[in-house]
Design an enzyme around this catalytic site. Structure first.
Site, PDB file in Angstrom:
ATOM      1  N   ARG A 117     114.037  -0.442  39.307  1.00 37.98           N
ATOM      2  CA  ARG A 117     115.363  -1.017  39.098  1.00 37.98           C
ATOM      3  C   ARG A 117     116.459   0.018  39.369  1.00 37.98           C
ATOM      4  O   ARG A 117     117.529  -0.318  39.877  1.00 37.98           O
ATOM      5  CB  ARG A 117     115.461  -1.547  37.660  1.00 37.98           C
ATOM      6  CG  ARG A 117     114.497  -2.702  37.379  1.00 37.98           C
ATOM      7  CD  ARG A 117     114.458  -3.041  35.900  1.00 37.98           C
ATOM      8  NE  ARG A 117     113.527  -4.127  35.598  1.00 37.98           N
ATOM      9  CZ  ARG A 117     112.254  -3.952  35.309  1.00 37.98           C
ATOM     10  NH1 ARG A 117     111.737  -2.725  35.302  1.00 37.98           N
ATOM     11  NH2 ARG A 117     111.484  -4.991  35.023  1.00 37.98           N
ATOM     12  N   ASP A 121     111.910  -7.892  28.231  1.00 41.16           N
ATOM     13  CA  ASP A 121     110.796  -7.041  27.820  1.00 41.16           C
ATOM     14  C   ASP A 121     110.307  -7.441  26.426  1.00 41.16           C
ATOM     15  O   ASP A 121     109.098  -7.495  26.163  1.00 41.16           O
ATOM     16  CB  ASP A 121     111.225  -5.571  27.811  1.00 41.16           C
ATOM     17  CG  ASP A 121     111.888  -5.148  29.092  1.00 41.16           C
ATOM     18  OD1 ASP A 121     111.174  -4.751  30.023  1.00 41.16           O
ATOM     19  OD2 ASP A 121     113.127  -5.222  29.170  1.00 41.16           O
ATOM     20  N   ARG A 170     108.363 -10.616  26.649  1.00 37.71           N
ATOM     21  CA  ARG A 170     107.035 -10.356  27.200  1.00 37.71           C
ATOM     22  C   ARG A 170     106.111  -9.740  26.157  1.00 37.71           C
ATOM     23  O   ARG A 170     104.924 -10.083  26.079  1.00 37.71           O
ATOM     24  CB  ARG A 170     107.167  -9.432  28.415  1.00 37.71           C
ATOM     25  CG  ARG A 170     107.781 -10.111  29.631  1.00 37.71           C
ATOM     26  CD  ARG A 170     108.178  -9.116  30.702  1.00 37.71           C
ATOM     27  NE  ARG A 170     108.654  -9.810  31.911  1.00 37.71           N
ATOM     28  CZ  ARG A 170     109.395  -9.242  32.847  1.00 37.71           C
ATOM     29  NH1 ARG A 170     109.775  -7.960  32.734  1.00 37.71           N
ATOM     30  NH2 ARG A 170     109.777  -9.940  33.918  1.00 37.71           N
ATOM     31  N   HIS A 220     115.834  -1.018  30.484  1.00 42.41           N
ATOM     32  CA  HIS A 220     115.110  -2.143  31.079  1.00 42.41           C
ATOM     33  C   HIS A 220     114.537  -1.620  32.382  1.00 42.41           C
ATOM     34  O   HIS A 220     115.096  -1.766  33.462  1.00 42.41           O
ATOM     35  CB  HIS A 220     116.057  -3.318  31.333  1.00 42.41           C
ATOM     36  CG  HIS A 220     115.390  -4.472  32.032  1.00 42.41           C
ATOM     37  ND1 HIS A 220     114.212  -5.028  31.599  1.00 42.41           N
ATOM     38  CD2 HIS A 220     115.741  -5.156  33.157  1.00 42.41           C
ATOM     39  CE1 HIS A 220     113.860  -6.008  32.417  1.00 42.41           C
ATOM     40  NE2 HIS A 220     114.764  -6.096  33.373  1.00 42.41           N
TER      41      HIS A 220
END
Length: 321
Positions: free
Chosen positions: A92, A152, A155, A179
């Protein structure tokens, strides 16, 4: 510009994430008015029309249309989903340079329209771009919220739900930090109905290996999904919708969003994912949960990494001066 009716949300960028967010907002009836903004005007008009055709089956008769930056003037939330997406093999943080330029143009145009609401940032690297949006806009820090580690955290709860055969909504566990690859599972605070998960797992013969496997599964989830279908979009769309609902309906719920730390968790001046109270005023208060020694050290490393990338924002602004 059309006259505002009720709670209004503007979505900038109608790629996979932006449209997933719009679809979730419509299906859950979280706002009264939704304007879609994108450089591809023909496409965005098609997306708005397609969504409008679903209004008869939605909880509320949401007003949906294609617009431009002028329509952000009276929006309660402007959600930025525009920017270059993460490609297979990229982290990212690899996206920062090009997306900084894109964000400066967007935020400048939105503020020039007279916007005085809350920015919700979805584009990656979300922590750094939330910091950039705060800097570019000049708004108070509580009114610039990044999606942070909400995905996250979701998840992690899904993984733990599978492991323990318990609904994810009944699991109190969170991911914090960047993140990205330095994200941290806050095992020391995780529990199910008061049962501390770290103690339970560490008592197992292969408990530590099991914890590492769960953490790695969460951290690598995006790479696996991007490799399989090209992008992550549906779950983050629902997560953004959850944040928006908390803002628009003044819920005072705690979500792991990206916000600016001012001493919490031992850090200053960094946008990072932490548990935060969200209401109509925005990200109003960080819940400064105690971490164990290892978690605190990992969090400090994650914050230091993000600060190093925030320097790119400062360099960008210096060149403009």
């Amino acid at each position: 510009m059309t006259k505002k009716v009720g709670n209004k949300v503007a979505i900038i960028g109608t790629g996979a994430v932006g449209i997933s967010y719009a679809y979730s907002m419509l299906n859950q009836g979280h706002c009264d008015e939704m304007v879609l903004i994108d450089l591809n005007r023909r496409r965005v008009e098609g997306e708005a029309r397609d969504l409008r055709h679903g209004v008869p089956y939605a909880p509320t008769p949401t007003k949906i249309y294609a617009g431009d930056y002028a329509d952000c003037a009276d929006a309660d939330i402007v959600c930025i989903c525009a920017g270059l997406p993460q490609r297979p093999g990229e982290t990212r943080l690899d996206l920062i340079d090009n997306n900084l330029k894109i964000f400066h143009g967007i935020v400048t145009a939105v503020m020039a329209a007279g916007f005085d609401g809350i920015f919700l940032v979805a584009t990656n690297p979300v922590d750094v771009l939330s910091y950039a949006t705060w800097k570019f806009s000049g708004l108070p820090k509580e009114r610039v919220i990044g999606s942070g580690t909400i995905l996250d955290t979701a998840r992690l709860r899904v993984c733990l739900g599978h492991e323990f055969q318990i609904a994810p909504v009944s699991i109190d566990a969170m991911m914090i930090g960047e993140h990205g690859d330095s994200v941290i599972a806050a095992w020391s605070t995780a529990n199910i109905a008061g049962m501390p998960l770290k103690e339970v797992l560490e008592q197992e013969e292969n408990g530590k290996e099991r914890m590492k496997k769960i953490h790695d599964s969460v951290r690598n989830a995006a790479y696996d999904i991007i490799d399989a279908k090209g992008a992550t979009s549906l779950a983050i769309g629902m997560g953004l919708s959850r944040i928006s609902n908390a803002v628009l309906h003044n819920q005072n719920v705690v979500l792991t969003v990206s916000t600016l730390l001012e001493g919490e968790f031992g850090q200053n001046g960094v946008y990072i994912g932490v548990p935060t109270v969200i209401n109509r005023q925005g990200a109003v208060r960080v819940i400064n949960k105690p971490l164990d020694g290892q978690e605190a050290a990992l969090f400090a490393e994650s914050a230091a990494l993000l600060k190093s990338y925030q320097e790119k924002v400062e360099e960008f602004l210096a060149k403009l001066a």
